[in-house]
Design an enzyme around this catalytic site. Structure first.
Site, PDB file in Angstrom:
ATOM      1  N   ARG A 188      33.148  62.942   0.023  1.00 41.91           N
ATOM      2  CA  ARG A 188      34.289  62.629  -1.108  1.00 41.91           C
ATOM      3  C   ARG A 188      33.952  63.562  -2.261  1.00 41.91           C
ATOM      4  O   ARG A 188      32.803  64.317  -2.656  1.00 41.91           O
ATOM      5  CB  ARG A 188      33.356  61.081  -1.877  1.00 41.91           C
ATOM      6  CG  ARG A 188      33.735  60.128  -0.430  1.00 41.91           C
ATOM      7  CD  ARG A 188      33.043  58.827  -0.836  1.00 41.91           C
ATOM      8  NE  ARG A 188      33.210  57.744   0.217  1.00 41.91           N
ATOM      9  CZ  ARG A 188      31.970  57.554   0.934  1.00 41.91           C
ATOM     10  NH1 ARG A 188      30.975  58.343   0.918  1.00 41.91           N
ATOM     11  NH2 ARG A 188      32.102  56.489   1.725  1.00 41.91           N
ATOM     12  N   LYS A 209      28.266  56.782  -2.251  1.00 39.71           N
ATOM     13  CA  LYS A 209      29.028  55.463  -2.553  1.00 39.71           C
ATOM     14  C   LYS A 209      28.170  54.389  -2.117  1.00 39.71           C
ATOM     15  O   LYS A 209      27.478  54.423  -1.176  1.00 39.71           O
ATOM     16  CB  LYS A 209      30.272  55.479  -1.584  1.00 39.71           C
ATOM     17  CG  LYS A 209      31.428  54.191  -2.017  1.00 39.71           C
ATOM     18  CD  LYS A 209      32.732  54.610  -1.583  1.00 39.71           C
ATOM     19  CE  LYS A 209      33.683  53.296  -1.698  1.00 39.71           C
ATOM     20  NZ  LYS A 209      34.931  53.474  -1.334  1.00 39.71           N
ATOM     21  N   HIS A 263      41.751  64.283  -1.682  1.00 39.86           N
ATOM     22  CA  HIS A 263      41.300  63.272  -0.856  1.00 39.86           C
ATOM     23  C   HIS A 263      41.559  63.479   0.532  1.00 39.86           C
ATOM     24  O   HIS A 263      40.939  63.012   1.219  1.00 39.86           O
ATOM     25  CB  HIS A 263      41.204  62.044  -1.555  1.00 39.86           C
ATOM     26  CG  HIS A 263      40.425  60.878  -0.795  1.00 39.86           C
ATOM     27  ND1 HIS A 263      39.115  60.786  -0.944  1.00 39.86           N
ATOM     28  CD2 HIS A 263      40.736  59.723  -0.064  1.00 39.86           C
ATOM     29  CE1 HIS A 263      38.462  59.953  -0.091  1.00 39.86           C
ATOM     30  NE2 HIS A 263      39.407  59.176   0.274  1.00 39.86           N
ATOM     31  N   ARG A 310      39.564  64.903   3.180  1.00 39.04           N
ATOM     32  CA  ARG A 310      38.652  64.192   3.836  1.00 39.04           C
ATOM     33  C   ARG A 310      39.202  63.442   5.148  1.00 39.04           C
ATOM     34  O   ARG A 310      38.662  63.290   6.237  1.00 39.04           O
ATOM     35  CB  ARG A 310      37.904  63.056   3.039  1.00 39.04           C
ATOM     36  CG  ARG A 310      37.009  61.966   3.622  1.00 39.04           C
ATOM     37  CD  ARG A 310      36.525  61.164   2.371  1.00 39.04           C
ATOM     38  NE  ARG A 310      35.799  59.757   2.817  1.00 39.04           N
ATOM     39  CZ  ARG A 310      34.919  59.794   3.350  1.00 39.04           C
ATOM     40  NH1 ARG A 310      33.867  60.963   3.029  1.00 39.04           N
ATOM     41  NH2 ARG A 310      34.098  58.652   3.393  1.00 39.04           N
ATOM     42  N   HIS A 314      30.490  55.998   5.758  1.00 38.90           N
ATOM     43  CA  HIS A 314      31.255  54.756   5.856  1.00 38.90           C
ATOM     44  C   HIS A 314      30.096  53.782   6.175  1.00 38.90           C
ATOM     45  O   HIS A 314      29.373  53.850   6.763  1.00 38.90           O
ATOM     46  CB  HIS A 314      32.315  54.648   6.921  1.00 38.90           C
ATOM     47  CG  HIS A 314      33.421  55.503   6.606  1.00 38.90           C
ATOM     48  ND1 HIS A 314      34.362  55.721   7.792  1.00 38.90           N
ATOM     49  CD2 HIS A 314      34.083  55.872   5.577  1.00 38.90           C
ATOM     50  CE1 HIS A 314      35.396  56.528   7.089  1.00 38.90           C
ATOM     51  NE2 HIS A 314      35.380  56.452   5.835  1.00 38.90           N
ATOM     52  N   TYR A 364      41.290  55.790  11.018  1.00 43.48           N
ATOM     53  CA  TYR A 364      41.841  57.114  11.052  1.00 43.48           C
ATOM     54  C   TYR A 364      42.858  57.033  12.445  1.00 43.48           C
ATOM     55  O   TYR A 364      43.460  58.255  12.814  1.00 43.48           O
ATOM     56  CB  TYR A 364      40.934  58.228  11.163  1.00 43.48           C
ATOM     57  CG  TYR A 364      40.297  58.356   9.678  1.00 43.48           C
ATOM     58  CD1 TYR A 364      41.006  58.751   8.679  1.00 43.48           C
ATOM     59  CD2 TYR A 364      38.822  57.875   9.421  1.00 43.48           C
ATOM     60  CE1 TYR A 364      40.306  58.950   7.520  1.00 43.48           C
ATOM     61  CE2 TYR A 364      38.527  58.075   8.117  1.00 43.48           C
ATOM     62  CZ  TYR A 364      39.144  58.639   6.918  1.00 43.48           C
ATOM     63  OH  TYR A 364      38.710  58.785   5.862  1.00 43.48           O
TER      64      TYR A 364
END
Length: 310
Positions: A141, A166, A244, A247, A278, A287
């Protein structure tokens, strides 16, 4: 400082102590408090919350996101001042939204890196090629990359440490040898620039032209210039080349490579989830729908499985 602004500072402090980053919430709520101050409003009401959330600009998803930020703040304030009205959940209806990812080709990534090396600012011409490259080959990120310190890179082992990413989680990212070598070269040039300008080295990895940590707004502004000079333009369907999306491109490229090599993607997916940071593999499964080629390969794998079980 108004009472509302002080309350916002207290609210952010309390929630961050619980592990929330709240970067976007801080920006949105700061704008909301400014709006209330301009309206000379002393408390949050449902009316002024909705009025601000639905100001011109953006779509239903954006309006709902803004109101959601206000609602959480209002819940906190209501415990202090019962005059505060809490907007009910779902007041602005909106389905789940995801921007269409812009999946970069290898040629486009090379063009972005090459364009960044041509920036007139010597610091940015050194920093941004390395920053874009790291985003492209690790799927990190942007906030994680900006937060890196020099000590987070183990140059000998070729490992990056992401601290307090995160949800406050940390993780280790083993790098390809070529990536590790590229970062070692960047650090050499970075140190030379700092010496040439007689600046203080504060230890941040990716430096601004003052040898300080980059901020999101500066990175986004420079990114927009780089992508324009590189000739990248939006694709149909509101598909814009965002930073972004590097990513997203990394994740899709990894999955495509596994499918083409005949790997057990379901077994490997938790590894990719961990690498990306994640919280659950289900977020990585998204994805699979991001690229037509991925869907086709997944479909072929399913057809082969059904054929074997028929």
């Amino acid at each position: 400082m108004s009472a509302l602004r002080q309350a916002l500072a207290d609210y952010l402090s309390v929630r961050r102590a619980l592990g929330f980053a709240l970067d976007r919430a801080e920006k949105l709520l700061g704008q909301f408090v400014t709006y209330l101050e301009q309206q000379q409003a002393e408390i949050i009401t449902i009316d002024n919350a909705v009025e601000w959330a639905t100001l011109p600009g953006g779509d239903g998803w954006w309006h709902a996101l803004r109101l959601c930020a206000v609602r959480r703040f209002a819940v906190y304030l209501h415990t202090i001042d019962d005059r505060t009205q809490v907007p009910p959940p779902g007041l602005i209806a909106c389905g789940k939204h995801r921007a269409t990812p812009y999946l970069y080709s290898d040629a486009e990534i090379r063009a972005l890196v090459q364009t960044a090396t041509g920036l007139q600012n010597r610091f940015y011409a050194t920093t941004f090629p390395a920053l874009i490259s790291v985003l492209a080959v690790t799927g990190m990120r942007l906030g994680e990359v900006i937060a890196l310190d020099v000590t987070d890179f183990d140059a000998a082992a070729g490992i990056l440490t992401i601290r307090a990413g995160k949800f406050g989680k940390s993780r280790l990212l083993p790098l390809h040898p070529s990536t590790a070598e590229g970062l070692r070269r960047y650090l050499t040039r970075r140190e030379q620039l700092i010496r040439d300008k007689n600046l203080v080295d504060c230890g941040v990895f990716f430096i601004s032209n003052a040898a300080t940590r980059l901020d999101h707004s500066r990175v986004q502004k420079t990114w927009r210039r780089i992508r324009r000079l590189a000739g990248l333009a939006p694709r149909p369907g509101n598909c814009r080349p965002r930073i972004h999306d590097l990513r997203h491109s990394f994740a899709v490229s990894t999955l495509l490579d596994w499918y083409r090599r005949g790997e057990d993607v379901a077994a490997l997916l938790p590894t990719l989830s961990t690498y990306l940071g994640h919280t659950d593999p289900k977020h990585t499964f998204w994805y699979l729908s991001a690229a037509p080629e991925l869907l086709a390969l997944a479909g072929q794998r399913l057809d082969a499985y059904l054929g074997d079980t028929a």
